[in-house]
Write a protein that holds these residues in place. Sequence first.
Motif, PDB file in Angstrom:
ATOM      1  N   LEU A 208     -40.069  -6.789 -82.726  1.00 30.11           N
ATOM      2  CA  LEU A 208     -39.543  -7.103 -84.046  1.00 30.11           C
ATOM      3  C   LEU A 208     -40.378  -6.446 -85.149  1.00 30.11           C
ATOM      4  O   LEU A 208     -39.829  -5.929 -86.123  1.00 30.11           O
ATOM      5  CB  LEU A 208     -39.510  -8.621 -84.239  1.00 30.11           C
ATOM      6  N   LEU A 211     -39.499  -2.856 -85.264  1.00 27.37           N
ATOM      7  CA  LEU A 211     -38.191  -2.680 -85.901  1.00 27.37           C
ATOM      8  C   LEU A 211     -38.324  -2.669 -87.419  1.00 27.37           C
ATOM      9  O   LEU A 211     -37.783  -1.788 -88.096  1.00 27.37           O
ATOM     10  CB  LEU A 211     -37.253  -3.800 -85.453  1.00 27.37           C
ATOM     11  N   THR A 259     -33.707   1.893 -83.594  1.00 26.48           N
ATOM     12  CA  THR A 259     -33.769   0.469 -83.898  1.00 26.48           C
ATOM     13  C   THR A 259     -32.946  -0.370 -82.924  1.00 26.48           C
ATOM     14  O   THR A 259     -33.306  -1.511 -82.621  1.00 26.48           O
ATOM     15  CB  THR A 259     -33.297   0.200 -85.333  1.00 26.48           C
ATOM     16  N   LEU A 263     -34.191  -3.620 -80.882  1.00 22.72           N
ATOM     17  CA  LEU A 263     -33.431  -4.866 -80.996  1.00 22.72           C
ATOM     18  C   LEU A 263     -32.976  -5.370 -79.632  1.00 22.72           C
ATOM     19  O   LEU A 263     -33.010  -6.572 -79.353  1.00 22.72           O
ATOM     20  CB  LEU A 263     -32.226  -4.655 -81.910  1.00 22.72           C
ATOM     21  N   TYR A 266     -35.860  -6.986 -77.953  1.00 26.59           N
ATOM     22  CA  TYR A 266     -36.137  -8.287 -78.566  1.00 26.59           C
ATOM     23  C   TYR A 266     -35.165  -9.353 -78.063  1.00 26.59           C
ATOM     24  O   TYR A 266     -35.573 -10.472 -77.720  1.00 26.59           O
ATOM     25  CB  TYR A 266     -36.044  -8.153 -80.086  1.00 26.59           C
ATOM     26  N   ALA A 397     -30.526  -4.147 -86.996  1.00 29.09           N
ATOM     27  CA  ALA A 397     -30.902  -2.824 -86.506  1.00 29.09           C
ATOM     28  C   ALA A 397     -30.452  -1.711 -87.433  1.00 29.09           C
ATOM     29  O   ALA A 397     -30.991  -0.611 -87.387  1.00 29.09           O
ATOM     30  CB  ALA A 397     -30.315  -2.593 -85.105  1.00 29.09           C
TER      31      ALA A 397
END
Length: 554
Positions: A208, A211, A259, A263, A266, A397
């Motif tokens: 995260l 990101l 991204t 994501l 995550y 994202a």
Amino acid sequence: MKPGLRAGDGVWRVGLPAALALAVLIAWPLAAVLWRGVAPDGAPSWEAVLAVAGDRFYWERLGFTTAQALVSTVLALAVGLPGAALFALVRFPGRGLALALVTVPFVLPTLVVAVAFLQLAGPQGWLSDGLALVGLPRLDPRGTLWAILAAHVFFNVAIVVRLVSGVWANLDPRPEEAARLLGAGSLAVVRHVTLPALGPAVAAAAALVFLFTFTSFGVVLVLGGPGLDTLEVTIFRLAVRLVELPEAAILSLLQIGATLGALGAYAWLQRRIAAHRTQRPDRALPLAALSWRARSLAAGGGLLLALYLGAPLAALAWGSLSVGVDGPSLVHFERLFAETGRVSFIAPGDAVRWSLSFAAAATALAVVLGVTAAAAVARTPGRRGVLLDALLMLPLAVPAVVLGFGYLTTFDRGWYDLRGSAWLVLFAHTLVAYPFVLRATLAVRRSLDPRLREAARLLGAGPARAWRYVELPLMARGVLAGSVFAFAISLGEFGATSVLRRREFATLPIAVFDALGRPGGLGRALALSTILMLVTAASALLISRLRYREIGEF
């Protein structure tokens, strides 16, 4: 078990509002961005792709963006993990308030974070004053990598503390006790038992942080300089200032690909650690029960964390009272609603009104989307659930600047020509805020005992009735916490708004940025930034009060 009790019961019907919103407000604009990149003249062409691929400048931007995100992530973990240990293992007076204050930097607009660091470490900042007292040259953080990294860690350390401490506090202590009984020392227990158990939580926090720092915009726009532009800042300059739309589109797709990977990792890791998010008290020990050495480490670590997170905010507040005046004064706040044209073309009163209007409307829409999306993800088992979670988190994202750029290239014709309309800003704010409602709600939903819903269904309640009368009341505090989070995030949104902005509905962050670029506007920018800081700090405190037994992902 009844057929209606299967895990995926009604999942698509429940998740339909979020799916429709993402299809219209994310998938369609992204498709328009893709078409703009591969068909700039209306017919497919590789010209823009080859132009970007063959330009060393863009590769350097990609390399710098990735490198600074990786370094920022490592530094955030280094600062955040000791803080996570403090909050997970030690019960001290004011612990809840301290944890809420740690969250304040994350809720702050990134533009305000950059302004705060300028006030702390700039030529007239406290750090420069301290260096000048000992005969050292003053600092100038603009155009330096260290300032960007420090601001990124400041902004993201709350993610590490929140995610890791929540899991750490609820780890089963028996494996550690067994290791000690077998003769393992404290360091060996941490290394071989605790850290492996925390691995998914640490990795989720790292994904995260990566990101958010990979898509950094406000911090880099203010503190960056030649050679220090991230991809998002480069896209902004190409799309807004140079009007090089095909190149901006290709870079947008490149950034989204990176991204999405973060994501997806995550979402997968969050499902792995969901079992640790229980509704039972944590295992933190009272401060008095610790050894003097442990108390000293806890006090020292807490003091350093408080100084690091509190100094920029204090410098920002002090600057709003002292810059350009003799002694502390409220003159900059008094001037907010006077002399507008001299230092800014944006009236602060209008900026406040539009910011509150956008935040309130975006929060209402985000709650509807977030709650239904959380229910859909929670009911979808296995890998399908991970995939659905990642897809429904797509707005997180898609960089905000790219989102604004996509709207300009999509809603631009016929009856849906919304260019120059406040609706586009509202849509962007909703999508930026909605993932935070989803995460806050989903964390509580996953902690619920599934037997409660099964009992309601066995007693004759349909899926909708079971959700309304069993699940929703239990998730209420998570929904409220997510709605406050969404309000604060919308209030400080800067990336998409900077692309879509118009003077007639400019928001507070736009007013701050506008004042920073005008002679005599620093005091106004600091006053507006301080107002934003106070509002977001109050939001963080309210979120802490609403969280159900510290269950949550942020």
